[in-house]
Design a protein around this motif. Structure first.
Motif, mmCIF file in Angstrom:
data_model
loop_
_atom_site.group_PDB
_atom_site.id
_atom_site.type_symbol
_atom_site.label_atom_id
_atom_site.label_comp_id
_atom_site.label_asym_id
_atom_site.label_seq_id
_atom_site.Cartn_x
_atom_site.Cartn_y
_atom_site.Cartn_z
ATOM 1 N N GLU A 25 0.841 -1.216 0.000
ATOM 2 C CA GLU A 25 0.000 0.000 0.000
ATOM 3 C C GLU A 25 0.867 1.253 0.000
ATOM 4 O O GLU A 25 0.628 2.207 -0.735
ATOM 5 C CB GLU A 25 -0.814 0.072 1.301
ATOM 6 C CG GLU A 25 -2.158 -0.579 1.282
ATOM 7 C CD GLU A 25 -2.699 -0.678 2.703
ATOM 8 O OE1 GLU A 25 -2.435 0.227 3.533
ATOM 9 O OE2 GLU A 25 -3.359 -1.690 2.992
ATOM 10 N N GLN A 26 1.886 1.251 0.864
ATOM 11 C CA GLN A 26 2.730 2.437 0.995
ATOM 12 C C GLN A 26 3.517 2.715 -0.288
ATOM 13 O O GLN A 26 3.703 3.863 -0.667
ATOM 14 C CB GLN A 26 3.694 2.298 2.186
ATOM 15 C CG GLN A 26 3.024 2.462 3.535
ATOM 16 C CD GLN A 26 2.284 3.791 3.657
ATOM 17 O OE1 GLN A 26 2.792 4.843 3.277
ATOM 18 N NE2 GLN A 26 1.066 3.744 4.163
ATOM 19 N N GLU A 29 1.229 4.463 -2.538
ATOM 20 C CA GLU A 29 0.974 5.840 -2.074
ATOM 21 C C GLU A 29 2.176 6.748 -2.303
ATOM 22 O O GLU A 29 2.043 7.897 -2.723
ATOM 23 C CB GLU A 29 0.639 5.841 -0.580
ATOM 24 C CG GLU A 29 -0.850 5.751 -0.321
ATOM 25 C CD GLU A 29 -1.190 5.917 1.141
ATOM 26 O OE1 GLU A 29 -0.593 6.795 1.814
ATOM 27 O OE2 GLU A 29 -2.037 5.149 1.619
ATOM 28 N N ILE A 30 3.356 6.220 -1.992
ATOM 29 C CA ILE A 30 4.577 7.036 -2.138
ATOM 30 C C ILE A 30 4.784 7.391 -3.607
ATOM 31 O O ILE A 30 5.064 8.533 -3.962
ATOM 32 C CB ILE A 30 5.820 6.279 -1.572
ATOM 33 C CG1 ILE A 30 5.707 6.140 -0.056
ATOM 34 C CG2 ILE A 30 7.116 6.986 -1.953
ATOM 35 C CD1 ILE A 30 6.624 5.093 0.553
ATOM 36 N N PRO A 183 5.842 7.852 5.801
ATOM 37 C CA PRO A 183 5.066 6.622 5.613
ATOM 38 C C PRO A 183 4.818 5.813 6.900
ATOM 39 O O PRO A 183 3.973 4.934 6.895
ATOM 40 C CB PRO A 183 5.908 5.812 4.623
ATOM 41 C CG PRO A 183 7.273 6.384 4.705
ATOM 42 C CD PRO A 183 7.144 7.816 5.110
#
Ligand code: XMP
Length: 333
Positions: A25-26, A29-30, A183
């Motif tokens: 997920e991160q 997102e990043i 994060p």
């Protein structure tokens, strides 16, 4: 900071599988946040900044620029570990700055602990800013902020006291133009460690005991000198090695050596020999507000004493500090 409260739907990260889905997920997102821009990170080698670095390297590779400032107050082998793990192991874009001489010159003759902290924190920001100024096209600053840092900041705001700076060394400049990438901001420490292991970081780096931002600077008691700092670093390395050997490293919350600016008379090879004492501290605590003393088995203490007094130049005695917190703080300074 936009969203400050951990979403209620967020599961506690307790297993490698949960860590992996957090990582996936991160990464998405990043990438969405950063695009093709560059991100800067102060990589101290502590758990939080190391996990952020490993995560960002997975997400954006060489768009992450890590800066490791060695203030000369790291423990034995720590900066070398950062270089080995990140530059050699993960092919990170890592700038290594050995600023030892600058820090030690500024600290020469300074014995007040708070002055020492201010000098170390201020100079750290200065060195980091100088490195950042040499780079171009950086639009984001990554930070190893974790959820307890945010909770403390909120608590401080609500109580009307100035917002506590939750950064290890210094705070952020007020006119900062870079946007933040954080994060880990909803993770607790134990979750950060699970994520770190899932990212493939070495166990020793992920389960590293807490280490103060000013480093050995607040353990080389009084005015820091190179010879006493060297003795402290070597003695501390022996303590850590012996704690690893007997398994105490896994169970004791924090353990280290301090060396005061005080000599006592001893004998070595039949001759008078003035040396410093090495003071062992080994404590257990939940939140560092109160602490109890670890009951180190006598044979372990004996071996550590024997090794430090024979292997470390300048040390002729080893003492064990039996004071809980309160009345003693964990650090001597
Ligand atoms: P004390 O000595 O206050 O320490 O009982 C509690 C915990 O905080 C750490 N410590 C620091 N950490 N900057 C830090 O980042 C500092 O200036 C500092 N002073 C103390 C200490 O190692 C212990 O874990």
């Amino acid at each position: 900071m936009d969203q400050m409260i951990r979403p209620e739907t967020m599961k506690r990260i307790t297993t490698p599988a949960l860590a992996q889905s957090f990582i996936d997920e991160q990464i998405a997102e990043i990438r969405a946040q950063v695009g093709d821009k560059k991100v800067l990170l102060a990589l101290s080698g502590g758990v939080d900044s190391s996990v952020v670095a490993a995560l960002l390297i997975k997400a954006i590779g060489k768009q992450l620029v890590c800066v490791h400032v060695n203030h000369g107050l790291m423990r034995k082998g720590e900066s070398e570990d950062v270089i080995r793990v990140f530059r050699e192991g993960l092919d990170a874009n890592l700038i290594y700055v050995d600023a030892t001489d600058r820090f030690l010159a500024l600290l020469a003759g300074v014995s007040d602990p708070e002055k020492k902290r201010k000098i170390i924190g201020g100079e750290f920001i200065k060195v980091f800013d100088e490195e950042a100024a040499k780079l171009s096209g950086i639009e984001f600053l990554a930070q190893g902020t974790i959820y307890p840092d945010i909770l403390e900041s909120i608590k401080a705001k609500e109580s009307g006291k100035p917002v506590k700076s939750h950064h290890n060394v210094g705070g952020l400049p007020e006119d900062m133009k870079m946007a933040l990438v954080e994060p880990l901001k909803f993770l607790y420490k134990d979750e950060v460690r699970v994520v770190g292991e899932a990212l493939g970081l070495p166990h020793g780096m992920v389960y590293r005991q807490p280490f103060p931002g000013p480093g050995l600077g607040v353990r080389c008691l009084g005015a820091i000198t190179r010879d006493r700092l060297h003795a402290l670093r070597e003695a501390d390395a022996i303590l850590r090695e012996e704690f690893d050997n007997c398994g105490l490293a896994q169970s004791v919350w924090q353990y280290f050596i301090s060396v005061p600016d005080m000599k006592s008379v001893g004998v070595k090879n039949g001759a008078r020999y003035e040396g410093w004492p090495a003071i062992i501290r080994a404590v257990n605590t939940v939140d560092a507000m109160e602490a109890t003393i670890e009951e180190i088995p006598y044979p372990v203490l004996h071996k550590i004493t024997q090794r430090i007094t024979t292997e470390v130049p300048g040390i002729n005695r080893v003492l064990y500090d039996l004071t809980p917190k309160p009345t003693g703080t964990i650090e001597w300074e």
